[in-house]
Design an enzyme around this catalytic site. Sequence first.
Site, PDB file in Angstrom:
ATOM      1  N   LYS A   1       0.881  -1.179   0.000  1.00 14.26           N
ATOM      2  CA  LYS A   1       0.000   0.000   0.000  1.00 14.26           C
ATOM      3  C   LYS A   1       0.912   1.221   0.000  1.00 14.26           C
ATOM      4  CE  LYS A   1      -1.877   2.983   1.954  1.00 14.26           C
ATOM      5  NZ  LYS A   1      -1.665   4.411   1.579  1.00 14.26           N
TER       6      LYS A   1
ATOM      7  N   GLU B   1       9.139   1.434  11.253  1.00 13.97           N
ATOM      8  CA  GLU B   1      10.202   2.441  11.152  1.00 13.97           C
ATOM      9  C   GLU B   1       9.523   3.791  11.127  1.00 13.97           C
ATOM     10  OE1 GLU B   1      11.967   5.041  10.186  1.00 13.97           O
ATOM     11  OE2 GLU B   1      13.155   4.345   8.459  1.00 13.97           O
TER      12      GLU B   1
ATOM     13  N   CYS C   1      13.440   9.997   7.107  1.00 24.52           N
ATOM     14  CA  CYS C   1      13.310   9.486   8.495  1.00 24.52           C
ATOM     15  C   CYS C   1      14.600   9.688   9.256  1.00 24.52           C
ATOM     16  CB  CYS C   1      12.947   8.006   8.529  1.00 24.52           C
ATOM     17  SG  CYS C   1      12.613   7.227   6.994  1.00 24.52           S
TER      18      CYS C   1
ATOM     19  N   GLU D   1       9.691  15.677  15.596  1.00 26.53           N
ATOM     20  CA  GLU D   1      10.140  15.487  14.215  1.00 26.53           C
ATOM     21  C   GLU D   1       9.394  16.466  13.317  1.00 26.53           C
ATOM     22  OE1 GLU D   1       9.130  11.800  12.148  1.00 26.53           O
ATOM     23  OE2 GLU D   1      11.135  11.788  11.292  1.00 26.53           O
TER      24      GLU D   1
HETATM   25  P1  ADP Z   1       2.251  11.202   6.494  1.00 24.30           P
HETATM   26  O1  ADP Z   1       1.362  11.789   7.557  1.00 24.30           O
HETATM   27  O2  ADP Z   1       3.523  11.920   6.353  1.00 24.30           O
HETATM   28  O3  ADP Z   1       1.566  10.943   5.191  1.00 24.30           O
HETATM   29  P2  ADP Z   1       1.825   8.555   7.477  1.00 24.30           P
HETATM   30  O4  ADP Z   1       2.565   7.846   8.524  1.00 24.30           O
HETATM   31  O5  ADP Z   1       0.423   8.930   7.790  1.00 24.30           O
HETATM   32  O6  ADP Z   1       2.691   9.783   7.065  1.00 24.30           O
HETATM   33  O7  ADP Z   1       1.830   7.691   6.127  1.00 24.30           O
HETATM   34  C1  ADP Z   1       2.648   6.602   5.867  1.00 24.30           C
HETATM   35  C2  ADP Z   1       1.825   5.523   5.187  1.00 24.30           C
HETATM   36  O8  ADP Z   1       0.827   5.067   6.086  1.00 24.30           O
HETATM   37  C3  ADP Z   1       1.081   5.964   3.939  1.00 24.30           C
HETATM   38  O9  ADP Z   1       1.078   4.921   2.988  1.00 24.30           O
HETATM   39  C4  ADP Z   1      -0.316   6.202   4.458  1.00 24.30           C
HETATM   40  O10 ADP Z   1      -1.329   6.097   3.474  1.00 24.30           O
HETATM   41  C5  ADP Z   1      -0.437   5.086   5.458  1.00 24.30           C
HETATM   42  N1  ADP Z   1      -1.481   5.287   6.466  1.00 24.30           N
HETATM   43  C6  ADP Z   1      -1.926   6.466   6.993  1.00 24.30           C
HETATM   44  N2  ADP Z   1      -2.909   6.247   7.885  1.00 24.30           N
HETATM   45  C7  ADP Z   1      -3.105   4.899   7.941  1.00 24.30           C
HETATM   46  C8  ADP Z   1      -3.983   4.037   8.674  1.00 24.30           C
HETATM   47  N3  ADP Z   1      -4.863   4.515   9.532  1.00 24.30           N
HETATM   48  N4  ADP Z   1      -3.883   2.716   8.448  1.00 24.30           N
HETATM   49  C9  ADP Z   1      -2.975   2.211   7.590  1.00 24.30           C
HETATM   50  N5  ADP Z   1      -2.145   2.960   6.864  1.00 24.30           N
HETATM   51  C10 ADP Z   1      -2.196   4.289   7.032  1.00 24.30           C
END
Ligand code: ADP
Length: 493
Positions: free
Chosen positions: A191, A266, A300, A397
């Site tokens: 994903k 991570e 990161c 961060e």
């Molecule tokens: P950012 O806020 O910088 O986009 P995230 O940690 O939210 O960083 O995003 C990292 C990944 O996690 C992306 O692929 C995002 O779509 C996914 N993601 C965000 N929210 C969820 C969730 N509730 N469940 C699973 N995956 C998620």
Amino acid sequence: MSKRAEAEELASSVPSVPYVAGTWDTAKAAGTFDVIDPVTERVLATVTEADAADVDLAVSAGHSALDGGEWGRMDGAARGVLLGRLADLLDSRAEDFANLESLEVGKPGIEPRVIDLPQAVQTFRHYAGWADKIEGRTIPTPGYMGRKTLSYTVRRPIGVVAAITPWNSPTMIGSWKIAPALAAGCAVVLKPAEDAPLTSLLLARLIHEAGFPPGAFSVLPGRGATTGNLLIEHPGVDKISFTGSPETGRVVATAAVKGFRPTTLELGGKSPQIVFADADLDAAADGVALGIFANQGQVCAAGSRILVARSVYGEFVDRLVARAEAAVLGDPFDQGTTMGALINAKQLERVARYIRIGRDEGARLVAGGGRPDRSGYFIEPTLFADASNDMTIAREEIFGPVGTIIAFDTDDDAVALANDSDFALAATLWTSDLTRAHSVAQRVQAGAVAVNGWSPLDPRLPWGGSKLSGHGRELGRAGIEANTEEKTVTVVL
Ligand code: ADP
């Protein structure tokens, strides 16, 4: 045709639908989301969002591939051949991937060319070599009811792995999750981040072309709260490998715990870069600047806490400011651009907010702090000097090009400051003293320490952190171990 026009054409021709069970799901009329160019703020592509049925299909296709399917029947050597082929295909398309990654992430063209693509290709090659070397152990045992025993272990693929990736380095971080899982014989459901899914969708084409059997690999584009959440909650997922923010990491970890599923997380950092008085200050300034400004600080392992020995503090700050002022912000496709745009408007607002907080807390702004007058989510490389480690800009961060510079007196102070953080991912040390380098490297809390360089990446080296930076290790042998389970067999002879 210009490189930008070529990249835009590629963006509009990449399959914009989920790749599931060996095919592109083009038939259904589902929800969509737009991928925005961070530099022009225009729509690059409209992508179909994978829904519950796609998630279900991808996970069950993974199980079918493993349980009696062609993928599960393949031996390690055959998997290695496919991974080698994939590495070659990616290598031959590296230029296209580099352009597409620059376009969707907004990073200057040199970065994917010297970092992301070579690393991704090497990672697939590295794990092509691992696939037929996943071995068990024989363990001497004292016997059973007076009879001798033979005990041994085999390493089995952990099953269907959900890989959730961020937008900052989608090709490279994707390879860190996909390559070891496939080498281990797992099925992977990827994903990618909604802000930059195009390189991952293009990668699906290469994986298909390399000849991976249906179900071994799927890509589900979609938003985190929808597709991502459906995937982490799916009971058929055996392991979740996630790179992203600590906030989302907590959501992922909670979902995983509910299903007793292992995770590799991570989650970024607030990594210290420690400049000792005996360092080559010019080399250190180059490295520290790269450490905080590469990919606009959206890394990161960004070295966002810059700890500098008080006796060289002034001269080092001057050198670093000169590097920040020399940065050329612009379109990643323009010659001479050294810094691109942040990923989206939300990220821009977040970084701007931290800059306001830094000023309010009384840190001395010595470089940047503003925005150029142009379209796109640009922000200047920014440095705060005379900061203290308890300021918000030293603790949280920011995920942007903002460095917080703090003075220290002794080695013990440097180590104490470095370790006084909620995060522990990476650290860099700049010194010409061998004893100091090794002794501080042992004492600093970080998953990876680099001396006289910024975070040298290599697929052979384990990668990951502790505390709020997450847990588990990717890459090298650790990548194989994280995607396999040891099974014990005891035979009573
Ligand atoms: P950012 O806020 O910088 O986009 P995230 O940690 O939210 O960083 O995003 C990292 C990944 O996690 C992306 O692929 C995002 O779509 C996914 N993601 C965000 N929210 C969820 C969730 N509730 N469940 C699973 N995956 C998620």
